[in-house]
Design a protein around this motif. Structure first.
Motif, PDB file in Angstrom:
ATOM      1  N   ASP A 286       0.833  -1.206   0.000  1.00  0.00           N
ATOM      2  CA  ASP A 286       0.000   0.000   0.000  1.00  0.00           C
ATOM      3  C   ASP A 286       0.863   1.250   0.000  1.00  0.00           C
ATOM      4  OD1 ASP A 286      -2.433  -1.348  -0.061  1.00  0.00           O
ATOM      5  OD2 ASP A 286      -2.570  -1.447   2.129  1.00  0.00           O
ATOM      6  N   ALA A 287       1.956   1.221   0.745  1.00  0.00           N
ATOM      7  CA  ALA A 287       2.876   2.362   0.777  1.00  0.00           C
ATOM      8  C   ALA A 287       3.504   2.573  -0.600  1.00  0.00           C
ATOM      9  CB  ALA A 287       3.953   2.154   1.835  1.00  0.00           C
ATOM     10  N   VAL A 288       3.909   1.486  -1.253  1.00  0.00           N
ATOM     11  CA  VAL A 288       4.483   1.576  -2.595  1.00  0.00           C
ATOM     12  C   VAL A 288       3.445   2.137  -3.565  1.00  0.00           C
ATOM     13  CG1 VAL A 288       5.400   0.232  -4.527  1.00  0.00           C
ATOM     14  CG2 VAL A 288       6.167  -0.246  -2.192  1.00  0.00           C
ATOM     15  N   ASP A 289       2.214   1.670  -3.461  1.00  0.00           N
ATOM     16  CA  ASP A 289       1.136   2.167  -4.322  1.00  0.00           C
ATOM     17  C   ASP A 289       0.942   3.667  -4.141  1.00  0.00           C
ATOM     18  OD1 ASP A 289      -1.159   1.749  -6.151  1.00  0.00           O
ATOM     19  OD2 ASP A 289      -2.320   2.316  -4.365  1.00  0.00           O
ATOM     20  N   GLU A 290       0.897   4.124  -2.898  1.00  0.00           N
ATOM     21  CA  GLU A 290       0.710   5.560  -2.636  1.00  0.00           C
ATOM     22  C   GLU A 290       1.886   6.384  -3.150  1.00  0.00           C
ATOM     23  OE1 GLU A 290      -2.003   7.165  -1.494  1.00  0.00           O
ATOM     24  OE2 GLU A 290      -2.982   5.213  -1.572  1.00  0.00           O
ATOM     25  N   LEU A 291       3.099   5.887  -2.965  1.00  0.00           N
ATOM     26  CA  LEU A 291       4.268   6.600  -3.478  1.00  0.00           C
ATOM     27  C   LEU A 291       4.245   6.678  -5.001  1.00  0.00           C
ATOM     28  CD1 LEU A 291       7.105   5.300  -1.161  1.00  0.00           C
ATOM     29  CD2 LEU A 291       6.337   7.658  -1.398  1.00  0.00           C
ATOM     30  N   CYS A 292       3.848   5.593  -5.647  1.00  0.00           N
ATOM     31  CA  CYS A 292       3.762   5.602  -7.108  1.00  0.00           C
ATOM     32  C   CYS A 292       2.687   6.566  -7.598  1.00  0.00           C
ATOM     33  CB  CYS A 292       3.514   4.194  -7.640  1.00  0.00           C
ATOM     34  SG  CYS A 292       4.950   3.122  -7.477  1.00  0.00           S
ATOM     35  N   ARG A 293       1.583   6.645  -6.889  1.00  0.00           N
ATOM     36  CA  ARG A 293       0.539   7.609  -7.254  1.00  0.00           C
ATOM     37  C   ARG A 293       1.045   9.036  -7.101  1.00  0.00           C
ATOM     38  NH1 ARG A 293      -4.690   5.370  -7.622  1.00  0.00           N
ATOM     39  NH2 ARG A 293      -4.725   3.169  -7.019  1.00  0.00           N
ATOM     40  N   ALA A 294       1.792   9.291  -6.024  1.00  0.00           N
ATOM     41  CA  ALA A 294       2.371  10.626  -5.822  1.00  0.00           C
ATOM     42  C   ALA A 294       3.377  10.950  -6.924  1.00  0.00           C
ATOM     43  CB  ALA A 294       3.043  10.708  -4.451  1.00  0.00           C
ATOM     44  N   ALA A 295       4.173   9.955  -7.311  1.00  0.00           N
ATOM     45  CA  ALA A 295       5.147  10.161  -8.384  1.00  0.00           C
ATOM     46  C   ALA A 295       4.453  10.450  -9.708  1.00  0.00           C
ATOM     47  CB  ALA A 295       6.055   8.942  -8.504  1.00  0.00           C
ATOM     48  N   LEU A 296       3.350   9.760  -9.970  1.00  0.00           N
ATOM     49  CA  LEU A 296       2.595   9.998 -11.201  1.00  0.00           C
ATOM     50  C   LEU A 296       2.014  11.410 -11.212  1.00  0.00           C
ATOM     51  CD1 LEU A 296       1.365   9.004 -13.856  1.00  0.00           C
ATOM     52  CD2 LEU A 296      -0.546   8.089 -12.520  1.00  0.00           C
ATOM     53  N   ALA A 297       1.440  11.826 -10.096  1.00  0.00           N
ATOM     54  CA  ALA A 297       0.892  13.180 -10.009  1.00  0.00           C
ATOM     55  C   ALA A 297       1.993  14.223 -10.186  1.00  0.00           C
ATOM     56  CB  ALA A 297       0.192  13.376  -8.663  1.00  0.00           C
ATOM     57  N   ALA A 298       3.147  13.967  -9.584  1.00  0.00           N
ATOM     58  CA  ALA A 298       4.272  14.900  -9.720  1.00  0.00           C
ATOM     59  C   ALA A 298       4.742  14.966 -11.172  1.00  0.00           C
ATOM     60  CB  ALA A 298       5.417  14.473  -8.804  1.00  0.00           C
ATOM     61  N   ARG A 299       4.824  13.805 -11.819  1.00  0.00           N
ATOM     62  CA  ARG A 299       5.283  13.778 -13.211  1.00  0.00           C
ATOM     63  C   ARG A 299       4.321  14.529 -14.122  1.00  0.00           C
ATOM     64  NH1 ARG A 299       7.928   8.512 -15.433  1.00  0.00           N
ATOM     65  NH2 ARG A 299       9.463   9.288 -13.995  1.00  0.00           N
ATOM     66  N   ARG A 300       3.031  14.432 -13.836  1.00  0.00           N
ATOM     67  CA  ARG A 300       2.041  15.166 -14.645  1.00  0.00           C
ATOM     68  C   ARG A 300       2.230  16.679 -14.520  1.00  0.00           C
ATOM     69  NH1 ARG A 300      -3.222  11.442 -13.237  1.00  0.00           N
ATOM     70  NH2 ARG A 300      -2.751   9.815 -14.754  1.00  0.00           N
ATOM     71  N   LEU A 301       2.826  17.106 -13.404  1.00  0.00           N
ATOM     72  CA  LEU A 301       3.108  18.530 -13.180  1.00  0.00           C
ATOM     73  C   LEU A 301       4.530  18.903 -13.599  1.00  0.00           C
ATOM     74  CD1 LEU A 301       1.439  18.894  -9.672  1.00  0.00           C
ATOM     75  CD2 LEU A 301       0.568  19.744 -11.866  1.00  0.00           C
ATOM     76  N   GLY A 302       5.244  17.942 -14.179  1.00  0.00           N
ATOM     77  CA  GLY A 302       6.602  18.205 -14.627  1.00  0.00           C
ATOM     78  C   GLY A 302       7.640  18.099 -13.521  1.00  0.00           C
ATOM     79  N   CYS A 303       7.321  17.395 -12.449  1.00  0.00           N
ATOM     80  CA  CYS A 303       8.237  17.245 -11.311  1.00  0.00           C
ATOM     81  C   CYS A 303       8.562  15.776 -11.100  1.00  0.00           C
ATOM     82  CB  CYS A 303       7.582  17.808 -10.046  1.00  0.00           C
ATOM     83  SG  CYS A 303       7.095  19.523 -10.179  1.00  0.00           S
ATOM     84  N   ARG A 304       9.463  15.526 -10.168  1.00  0.00           N
ATOM     85  CA  ARG A 304       9.797  14.149  -9.787  1.00  0.00           C
ATOM     86  C   ARG A 304       9.803  14.065  -8.275  1.00  0.00           C
ATOM     87  NH1 ARG A 304      11.905  10.450 -13.301  1.00  0.00           N
ATOM     88  NH2 ARG A 304      13.180   9.504 -11.680  1.00  0.00           N
ATOM     89  N   VAL A 305       9.606  12.865  -7.760  1.00  0.00           N
ATOM     90  CA  VAL A 305       9.649  12.620  -6.324  1.00  0.00           C
ATOM     91  C   VAL A 305      11.020  12.052  -5.989  1.00  0.00           C
ATOM     92  CG1 VAL A 305       8.696  11.253  -4.429  1.00  0.00           C
ATOM     93  CG2 VAL A 305       7.171  12.228  -6.150  1.00  0.00           C
ATOM     94  N   ALA A 306      11.677  12.642  -4.998  1.00  0.00           N
ATOM     95  CA  ALA A 306      12.981  12.158  -4.552  1.00  0.00           C
ATOM     96  C   ALA A 306      12.821  11.478  -3.198  1.00  0.00           C
ATOM     97  CB  ALA A 306      13.958  13.325  -4.438  1.00  0.00           C
ATOM     98  N   LEU A 307      13.399  10.299  -3.079  1.00  0.00           N
ATOM     99  CA  LEU A 307      13.416   9.587  -1.805  1.00  0.00           C
ATOM    100  C   LEU A 307      14.834   9.699  -1.253  1.00  0.00           C
ATOM    101  CD1 LEU A 307      11.426   6.398  -2.840  1.00  0.00           C
ATOM    102  CD2 LEU A 307      10.557   8.468  -1.750  1.00  0.00           C
TER     103      LEU A 307
END
Length: 77
Positions: free
Chosen positions: A4-25
């Motif tokens: 579930d945590a991986v799923d939520e992180l991937c959703r956040a990454a997808l939303a960020a990518r749609r805005l032209g950003c990336r998620v850094a861990l």
């Protein structure tokens, strides 16, 4: 960590990518890294303990100040 945590992180990454950003861990938990690798999602994120902080967001020039009542009255004279 669970999927579930991986799923939520991937959703956040997808939303960020749609805005032209990336998620850094930065310095992620090893168990999370294992799950990301297992699911093939590790390449979606910028991962590393020594990531440079992102450049600050550009600032917008402040709007022009609204004319004051005194300035408006001077124009009427």
């Amino acid at each position: 960590m669970d999927l579930d945590a991986v799923d939520e992180l991937c959703r956040a990454a997808l939303a960020a990518r749609r805005l032209g950003c990336r998620v850094a861990l930065v310095d992620p938990d090893p168990a999370l890294l294992d799950l990301l690798r297992l699911t093939g999602a590790a390449d979606v994120f910028d991962i590393g303990p020594d990531r440079d902080p992102p450049d600050p967001a550009p600032t917008l020039d402040p709007p022009h100040p609204a004319p004051t009542l005194d300035a408006a009255n001077r124009n009427l004279r």
